[in-house]
Design an enzyme around this catalytic site. Structure first.
Site, short mmCIF file in Angstrom:
data_model
loop_
_atom_site.label_atom_id
_atom_site.label_comp_id
_atom_site.label_asym_id
_atom_site.label_seq_id
_atom_site.Cartn_x
_atom_site.Cartn_y
_atom_site.Cartn_z
CB SER A 135 -4.15 -6.11 6.54
OG SER A 135 -2.95 -5.41 6.74
CE LYS A 161 -0.56 -7.61 5.62
NZ LYS A 161 -0.49 -7.75 4.16
CE LYS A 163 0.36 -3.53 6.30
NZ LYS A 163 1.09 -3.88 5.07
CG ASP A 188 3.15 -6.67 5.17
OD1 ASP A 188 4.34 -6.63 4.79
OD2 ASP A 188 2.21 -6.27 4.46
CD GLU A 213 2.48 -9.30 3.17
OE1 GLU A 213 1.70 -9.75 4.04
OE2 GLU A 213 2.11 -8.53 2.27
CG ASP A 238 3.09 -7.13 -0.91
OD1 ASP A 238 2.92 -6.86 -2.11
OD2 ASP A 238 2.46 -6.53 -0.01
CE LYS A 262 -0.68 -6.16 -1.58
NZ LYS A 262 0.21 -5.16 -0.95
N GLY A 290 -4.08 -7.09 -0.69
CA GLY A 290 -5.01 -6.00 -0.94
C GLY A 290 -4.32 -4.66 -0.83
#
Ligand code: SMG
Ligand code: MG
Length: 374
Positions: A135, A161, A163, A188, A213, A238, A262, A290
């Protein structure tokens, strides 16, 4: 087996590089570690709360007193409950999922040690290694982002991934697609958008992303359903999936086609396995999220994602992606094929270095049956 003592430690560890999301930037990892002692064994868990209530509502300063006053006292001096019984026993405490998950993980570690099996096996895991990704946070320039991603791909990570936030979304995704071709790529948003951002979503929809996400607010299943119906790209939830009921609602309303699990967010490994099983019966793929855990929290995540329906790469990177020095030795390492090996020794299956735990602890407390009475 009786619980003799439970210790809490608040940990502060510098990240190797700051991590920026749509809600902020952190250069230091914090969390609350839980150590449960029972009949000569010790179990460890991590509540991966942050300093501020930005990912969810919990923080280090909420998890600590909830553990101290509500979750720990009923356990002291009593027989070790099964982790599932503990999860049942604390349903009357509303929310505080990460606090609960930290303690529950320590009980799972103990239960697995007691039965002399790896935690992965106790949870129903079937894989010996899991595929993992990275990530990647928001960087100040797209060139810097590209350089970091290039480094991770060279190390062998299977999936990237990034952000995103308004103003940092279509352009970085386009650059990575142009530069790295057909890599497994996902984004995400950590709830940074609304349905009025449809043009951005439509543009992202053209990049053949693995998933988008948590684009919208965490309590907004309805708008996620509306958005999903207008996109080809699977949405993945998420923050919205805080327990199995939320997963049921999201799937029934078709608010997503993938779920990020998670264990800390859903209140523990028992709830995480239940969501995994629910998704499996509905042919919904899941993957392990995570919270930039230390090696202790990551070991619990690793055991979890050895279950069969974790079919997409996990947000579970090697120790050196996060820290100069992890709390476990040997650290988590990436295999050449982009996987991480699931431990095979009893319990969490990692070796915690007490001297490092002490060095990074900024607050410690020990609770015993005697201290609870006194
Ligand atoms: O590698 O553990 C990791 C990081 C995964 O991006 C990650 N987590 O929303 O999925 C998420 C974020 C939450 C943490 S932001 C500090
Ligand atoms: Mg997320």
């Amino acid at each position: 087996m009786t619980i003799d003592a439970i210790e809490l430690r608040e940990i502060e560890m510098k990240y190797r590089a700051p991590f920026e999301t749509s809600f902020g930037r952190d250069d230091t990892k914090v969390c609350v570690l839980v150590r449960v002692q029972a009949d000569g064994l010790e179990g460890w868990g991590e509540a991966p709360v942050m300093r501020a209530p930005l990912y969810n509502e919990e923080t280090t300063d909420t998890a600590w007193p909830i553990l101290e006053h509500f979750l720990i006292p009923p356990l002291l001096g009593r027989p070790l409950p099964t982790p599932q019984a503990f999860a049942q026993q604390v349903t009357h405490v509303r929310r505080h999922h990460m606090a609960k998950a930290g303690l529950e993980a320590a009980l799972w570690d103990l239960a697995a040690q007691q039965q002399r099996v790896p935690l992965a096996k106790l949870l129903g895991g079937t894989r010996t290694a899991v595929q993992v990704g990275v990530s990647q946070g928001i960087e100040s320039t797209i060139d810097e982002l590209e350089a970091r991603v290039e480094g991770y791909l060279a190390q062998g990570y299977r999936r990237i991934k990034i952000k995103i936030k308004p103003g940092w979304d279509v352009a970085p995704a386009r650059r990575l697609r142009e530069r790295f071709g057909d890599i497994l790529l996902q984004v995400d948003a950590n709830s940074a958008y609304t349905l009025s951002d449809m043009p951005t979503f439509k543009a992202l929809d053209d990049f053949n992303l693995l998933l988008i996400e948590q684009p919208l607010q965490e309590d907004d299943i309805l708008d996620h359903a509306r958005l999903q119906s207008r996109l080809r790209t699977p949405l993945c939830l998420d923050e919205s999936i805080v327990h199995e009921r939320a997963a049921r609602a999201a799937l029934e309303l078709q608010a997503c086609r993938v779920i990020n699990i998670k264990q800390a967010r859903v209140g523990g490994l028992a709830a995480a396995v239940a969501i995994h099983d629910l998704c499996r019966t509905q042919s919904i793929p899941v993957w392990c999220g995570g919270m930039l855990e230390t090696g202790i929290g990551r070991a619990a995540n690793l055991a979890l994602c050895s279950l069969p329906n974790f079919t997409l790469p996990a947000d579970l990177s090697a120790s050196d992606r996060y820290f100069q020095e992890d709390l476990i030795d040997p650290p988590v390492v990436l295999n050449g094929d982009g996987t991480v090996t699931v431990p095979t020794t009893p319990g969490l299956g990692v070796t915690i270095v007490p001297e490092r735990v002490e060095r990074y602890a900024v607050r410690t407390a020990r609770f015993t049956a005697a201290s609870a009475r006194g």
